[in-house]
Design a protein around this motif. Sequence first.
Motif, mmCIF file in Angstrom:
data_model
loop_
_atom_site.group_PDB
_atom_site.id
_atom_site.type_symbol
_atom_site.label_atom_id
_atom_site.label_comp_id
_atom_site.label_asym_id
_atom_site.label_seq_id
_atom_site.Cartn_x
_atom_site.Cartn_y
_atom_site.Cartn_z
ATOM 1 N N THR A 32 16.693 12.427 -28.290
ATOM 2 C CA THR A 32 15.700 11.612 -28.544
ATOM 3 C C THR A 32 16.013 10.014 -27.576
ATOM 4 O OG1 THR A 32 15.061 12.278 -30.559
ATOM 5 C CG2 THR A 32 14.451 10.085 -30.063
ATOM 6 N N GLU A 90 14.749 8.319 -38.140
ATOM 7 C CA GLU A 90 14.145 9.673 -37.681
ATOM 8 C C GLU A 90 15.289 10.578 -37.090
ATOM 9 O OE1 GLU A 90 11.080 9.101 -34.825
ATOM 10 O OE2 GLU A 90 9.598 8.030 -36.269
ATOM 11 N N GLN A 121 17.274 11.656 -40.032
ATOM 12 C CA GLN A 121 16.598 12.909 -40.916
ATOM 13 C C GLN A 121 16.723 14.107 -40.013
ATOM 14 O OE1 GLN A 121 12.726 11.377 -41.262
ATOM 15 N NE2 GLN A 121 13.250 10.182 -43.122
ATOM 16 N N GLN A 122 16.628 14.203 -38.632
ATOM 17 C CA GLN A 122 16.808 15.390 -37.737
ATOM 18 C C GLN A 122 18.172 15.964 -37.674
ATOM 19 O OE1 GLN A 122 15.934 14.541 -33.645
ATOM 20 N NE2 GLN A 122 15.738 16.799 -33.093
ATOM 21 N N GLN A 123 19.205 15.111 -37.856
ATOM 22 C CA GLN A 123 20.539 15.407 -38.164
ATOM 23 C C GLN A 123 20.547 15.965 -39.333
ATOM 24 O OE1 GLN A 123 23.394 12.551 -37.182
ATOM 25 N NE2 GLN A 123 22.765 11.871 -35.180
ATOM 26 N N VAL A 157 16.257 21.873 -29.669
ATOM 27 C CA VAL A 157 15.313 20.882 -29.773
ATOM 28 C C VAL A 157 15.432 19.843 -28.957
ATOM 29 C CG1 VAL A 157 14.619 19.184 -31.725
ATOM 30 C CG2 VAL A 157 15.574 21.502 -32.157
ATOM 31 N N GLN A 159 18.641 17.816 -41.283
ATOM 32 C CA GLN A 159 17.746 19.097 -41.119
ATOM 33 C C GLN A 159 18.710 20.266 -40.313
ATOM 34 O OE1 GLN A 159 14.168 18.763 -38.767
ATOM 35 N NE2 GLN A 159 13.325 17.575 -40.710
ATOM 36 N N TYR A 160 19.386 19.662 -39.195
ATOM 37 C CA TYR A 160 20.503 20.284 -38.615
ATOM 38 C C TYR A 160 21.576 20.835 -39.578
ATOM 39 C CZ TYR A 160 18.025 18.893 -34.241
ATOM 40 O OH TYR A 160 17.302 18.510 -33.162
#
Length: 653
Positions: free
Chosen positions: A523, A133, A136-138, A520, A140-141
């Motif tokens: 986490t 997760e 995946q967030q990285q 954002v 998107q960034y």
Amino acid sequence: KPINEKSRNLGGTSKLAYDIVQFSPQFERVVRFVCGNTLVCDKHKEAKDLAYGGRGGNNQRHKVVTADGTLIDRSGTITGGRSQGMERLVQRWNEAHVVKVKKTYEKLSGELKQLPSLNRMLADEQENLKAIEGLQQQIQYGKAEVKALEEKRVSAAAEIKTLEKKRKEQIPTLNASRSTLADLTKEAEGIDGRINAMVDEVFRGFSTKVGVQNIREYEETQLRRQQEAREKRLLLSTDLSKVQSQLEYERKRDTAGPLKKMEHQVAQGSTKLEKLKKKEQELGEKASKERDQVAQLHNDVAKMQEEYDRSDEETRSLKKQFLETSKVIKEHTRKVEAGNNAIEQRKAECEDILQNATIDHIELPTVTSSNVKEEEDGSLRTLELGDKVYSFASLDRQVTRLSSSSEQAMRKFENDLKDEIQSLQLELEKENPNLKAAEQYNKTVEQEKDLVSELEAARDECDGISREFQEIKGRRHECFMKTFDAVASSIDSIYKELTTTAGTGANGPEDGSEKDGSMVGGTAYLSLENPDDPFLGGIKYTAMPPSKRFRDLTDLSGGEKTVAALALLFALNLSCPSRAEFFVLDEIDAALDSTNVGRVAHFLHHKKDQFQTLVISLKDTFYDKADALHGVCRNPNSGFSQAFSLDLNQFAS
């Protein structure tokens, strides 16, 4: 008990266990107490001969241990060892098959040990999902950043094209301007040449008179000479002023006083010089006397060294004699100890015989110590043990004559007596039944009932304690998991709020846009190393700052660790039923930059309705979020420290 020296000379493979065991000297008494006169041999037959008195000539029983672990006590009891029947059953198997099975078992056992447990695999899978997760967030960034860079590249390319077009348009104008500038430069050079020719024509006579080609050369030479003359004149005037100042200082100086002072110092120096010469002469005489004394001392030292050498030689000879004497004394002492050990062994044998006689209810004749007499041949007819004296006068003459008989005759007589005693014991056992067997049986039954009742009571008590323990263990697990779930569910939102830029929430900016990773937030999550039994493992804390890849907590920077620790602290406080009413935070911003300091200050200001916070800080980013300031400074009037307070609520508007 002392070691039986005869046990060392029984022959065969038998050895004393005391001689085989390796130990430090300080444990000698312990090993002797544990091993005693126990023998160690290789085979069972030899062990039985030693244990049942079949070797050694005196039919003495021994405690024996075989190489395979079989123990034969002096009473005849056999324990331990390996079963011959089991060995025969084992030999039925094929050895190659057994070796193959063992190798397979070892291989499978190694693979099983290398495999992690199911709970550990589930925990690793959960961690990997969290890491995916984060990645995946990285991603998107990264895509957003690539898109922004692509837009910048397109705009830069358009701007480059525009500038290139303008440059091409300005090139003809630039070339025309350069040609015009070259023409004007040539025209200016021609005008300068004509002006110089006219000036040379006007000053031709003056130049010829002075001896130069033109007026410009004269101007350059004259100006250089004037400049050099001015510099020399300035240097000379400076030197002249220095000399005049020095001369005026010397005129005003008083030279008579220093001269008299110097003469007085010369006179004092002469007086001191005479005194030092006299002292030098005295010291020389004293040094000669001391040299004579030193020579005398050297002679005395040489004589003392000779005496020391003689004394040392005598000491060495005496020491050698002492060592030889000590060796002789030790040898005699060893012999005495061996004799004492033999005496003690004989006494132990006699005590065993007396103990057996007491058990068999045999009364031995005793006499008083005053009636002890020696025979004409020097042998004693009595034996003194403890406080009793046993008489040998009542023995059969056949027995008394054995003292002068051969060893073979003594052994034959002893064997005959043993056979006779054994036959008498068998007849006695046949004719004398145990009349108290019923009484002993009833007593044993009563003891069994008491022991059974005690066993049942102990089992009931053990079951009650086990149930109570399981109940407490369940409550402990329930309380721990309740707190852990509460902390784990709230720590992610708190960490997001602590790592989000002021003006945004835990889910992103208030206007719904995502400009960068700080909008954002990061986490954070907690995981158990052993979910089935948390108390057998630890708790793993994972924190991923915004716009950062997944890393272990130990690899984070000091500021990132501080933010993660604050998130865990506030999550623990929120999960506790009795929450803390205020916090005292001492310089938590030491490792934080200005951005993170602003985030933490915004978080504390946002949570002021839930708890109060007292922050000790030296950074002004905390100040504007506070309700009041308290500080300490130095009072310039008194020189002491003074405290002051400032209420910031009055400046809220």
